[in-house]
Design an enzyme around this catalytic site. Sequence first.
Site, mmCIF file in Angstrom:
data_model
loop_
_atom_site.group_PDB
_atom_site.id
_atom_site.type_symbol
_atom_site.label_atom_id
_atom_site.label_comp_id
_atom_site.label_asym_id
_atom_site.label_seq_id
_atom_site.Cartn_x
_atom_site.Cartn_y
_atom_site.Cartn_z
ATOM 1 N N GLU A 47 11.935 21.834 2.984
ATOM 2 C CA GLU A 47 11.075 21.535 4.129
ATOM 3 C C GLU A 47 10.091 20.420 3.846
ATOM 4 O OE1 GLU A 47 11.769 24.575 3.057
ATOM 5 O OE2 GLU A 47 12.789 25.538 4.728
ATOM 6 N N HIS A 65 8.952 36.070 8.347
ATOM 7 C CA HIS A 65 9.808 35.487 9.387
ATOM 8 C C HIS A 65 9.330 35.822 10.798
ATOM 9 C CE1 HIS A 65 12.583 35.119 5.984
ATOM 10 N NE2 HIS A 65 13.394 34.395 6.705
HETATM 11 C C1 TPP Z 1 11.491 28.005 2.723
HETATM 12 C C2 TPP Z 1 12.647 28.601 3.440
HETATM 13 N N1 TPP Z 1 13.484 27.807 4.130
HETATM 14 C C3 TPP Z 1 14.546 28.332 4.764
HETATM 15 C C4 TPP Z 1 14.788 29.667 4.725
HETATM 16 C C5 TPP Z 1 15.956 30.265 5.479
HETATM 17 N N2 TPP Z 1 16.968 30.693 4.527
HETATM 18 C C6 TPP Z 1 17.041 31.969 4.109
HETATM 19 S S1 TPP Z 1 18.215 32.196 2.961
HETATM 20 C C7 TPP Z 1 18.676 30.586 3.027
HETATM 21 C C8 TPP Z 1 19.777 30.095 2.162
HETATM 22 C C9 TPP Z 1 19.434 30.244 0.724
HETATM 23 O O1 TPP Z 1 20.460 29.756 -0.060
HETATM 24 P P1 TPP Z 1 20.453 29.999 -1.611
HETATM 25 O O2 TPP Z 1 19.126 29.658 -2.186
HETATM 26 O O3 TPP Z 1 21.641 29.317 -2.172
HETATM 27 O O4 TPP Z 1 20.601 31.573 -1.761
HETATM 28 P P2 TPP Z 1 21.803 32.496 -1.288
HETATM 29 O O5 TPP Z 1 21.553 32.883 0.135
HETATM 30 O O6 TPP Z 1 23.053 31.722 -1.443
HETATM 31 O O7 TPP Z 1 21.737 33.682 -2.187
HETATM 32 C C10 TPP Z 1 17.895 29.895 3.948
HETATM 33 C C11 TPP Z 1 18.056 28.473 4.264
HETATM 34 C C12 TPP Z 1 13.871 30.477 4.038
HETATM 35 N N3 TPP Z 1 14.013 31.804 4.004
HETATM 36 N N4 TPP Z 1 12.844 29.924 3.388
#
Ligand code: TPP
Lengths: 331, 345
Positions: free
Chosen positions: A68, A137
């Site tokens: 972000e 959230h």
């Molecule tokens: C700062 C922030 N940006 C966006 C999100 C929305 N979000 C939740 S999980 C996720 C994907 C995370 O991917 P990764 O770090 O690879 O973890 P995984 O879900 O694959 O375990 C996103 C974009 C969030 N929770 N926090």
Amino acid sequence: MAQAGVEQTETMTVREAIRQGLREELERDDDVYMMGEDIGDMGGVLAVTGDLIDEFGEERVRDTPISEAGFVGAATGAAATGTRPVVELMFSDFMGVSMEQIMNQMAKMRYMFGGKTEMPVTVRTTEGGGMGAASQHSGTVHTWIAHFPGLKAVAPGTAESAKGLTKAAIRSDDPVFVFENKMIYEQQGEVPTDPDFTVPIGEAAIEREGSDVTVVATQRLVGESLDVAEDLAGSTSVEVIDARSLYPLDTDTIVESVEKTGRLVVADESPLSYGIHAEVATRAMENAFFSLDAPIQRVGTPDTHVPFSPPLEDEVVPDGDDVRDAIDRIA
Amino acid sequence: MSGYDLESVDGRIEALRRMLTIRVFDETAGDRFADGEIPGFVHLYIGEEAVGVGTCAALAEDDYIASTHRGHGHCIAKGLDPEHMMAELYGKADGYCNGKGGSMHIADVDAGMLGANGIVGAGPPMATGAALSIDYQDREQVAVGFLGDGAVAQGQVHEAVNLASTWDLPAIFVIENNQYGEGTPVGKQHNVDNLSDTAAAHDIPGITVDGMDVTAVAEAVGEARERARAGDGPTIVEAETYRFRGHYEGDEQVYRDDEEVERWRQRDPITSFKERLIDRGELTEDEFEEMEAEVEATIADALEYAKEAPYPEPSEAYDDMFGEPVPEIEEFARQAQAQTDGGER
Ligand SMILES: Cc1ncc(C[n+]2csc(CCOP(=O)(O)OP(=O)(O)O)c2C)c(N)n1
């Protein structure tokens, strides 16, 4: 309230209205493009961007890494240098991650540089409790942005406003934050289909006329206040105003209404202390103090975060019942 | 150690049991979510069990971990109790967070679990902070920050690693590379082949291991732990793994095909570890079935417990805002209490 000269309308959800607004602006101006997490093939985590990537391609509907601070900052730099980025921040709570770029760069650049740049950036983000999404959230943070000099903040309560304000935000040469309450994406309304339709930033809408109490509401509480007003019709005549533009705020419409009704309820989901409520109430007092027949009432989230457990979430997230109680206290 | 050191047969059996417990817990949570019993979002750890268990097997019981939004597996690997976890998923009063947190925020600081986290990339700074406390007070622990492949793009992650490496703090950063951040493949988020390459920027070791192999993960984290305890600073361990389910329950997974999922399922970390133990004569099929039955009973009990447990009272929404009394909050609580006492509105 429909804009003068706008005839054609279609029934659609808030979600569809925003998407139509985005589509029209992408079509209208090649300098406009969007970026955010999973807005492309995934269609947006709350399904707002949908299939726009199929129409406009990856250049103009750009998936970003989960960064972000990086992409809000990039949007700021891009806006200062000739393009018009539209950023989606999945949940407004994540704004915290990008706050430096928002507060110290985006908000201050034009002013600090002596007007040597425009800042045509739009940030769309979602707010609100009601789906068990818990504290990280569910926040309603629009006061931060409305309070901060140099930023504009809008928060639509109807499908029509959602489309019109999204388009106005994109056309604006100033940074505009569009706060979409995620619980009203499915709410339906009549929406003008003229691609030139916009809702001017800084104008409230009187959604229902009344003579006993004014309710100035935002987002989800607009619809819920309209339901309350309908229920009370016959006993109490409630005027419902969708504030919809938080900064700039339409003081005139609010003041005229309070002069007519003499009573004011401010209903906004953000935390009560130091919030939008206080600003609306103060402007009413500054301008219509002697018209007030009763103390101004506030409806909002008590000064807590939004808890996960359903009975706790119900307790803190305001709804129509709270608006009704507030009206009962003064009408 | 944690009570399941992989150097011993008992430890290996316990690691298998924990992986299985995670699997059954998450399958149950997924089903209950689909039935509409669990509010909010649920992100399952199915397929990634070897990473959490391998990591925690290499830790001492009082070491810290900071988790992610996909945190159920980390909790169980660390030894948290499935009953209070499930109660939290149901929003019940004696869930780990008294119903305030839900799936994405389970925490038990006393147990060394600094919280699942709804903010991607927020765990590593917490781990750096825990490592700072440890270092400051000359304690014998380490702190692990888990993060996903997507989270590697977060600025705060790099700030946390930089701080920990500059101050030689006893931290370990475990990247769970499950190939996707929501629907975006890792190749579209980063320009490096191995995410552990980011370690080079901080002049600390970065290693990529097979995240479907619990012993490979434990070995890498074990070495990182020794390094951290020796005062040589943090290590980045990238574990290559895969989530068998969608990003969250209900995800339609338009971004990948069944064939890819199937290919990774062939490498199921539980099945492969179980077969290794059987090959080595450390476990029989019968014993495994018995273990399975026990684990299923444990989770069934946890579910029963969670369903029966009471919800919090509305006035509890105002508990724990501050350590010291604040009149505004007390007034909100008083009003809520009055409403409860006065019956339904
Ligand atoms: C700062 C922030 N940006 C966006 C999100 C929305 N979000 C939740 S999980 C996720 C994907 C995370 O991917 P990764 O770090 O690879 O973890 P995984 O879900 O694959 O375990 C996103 C974009 C969030 N929770 N926090």
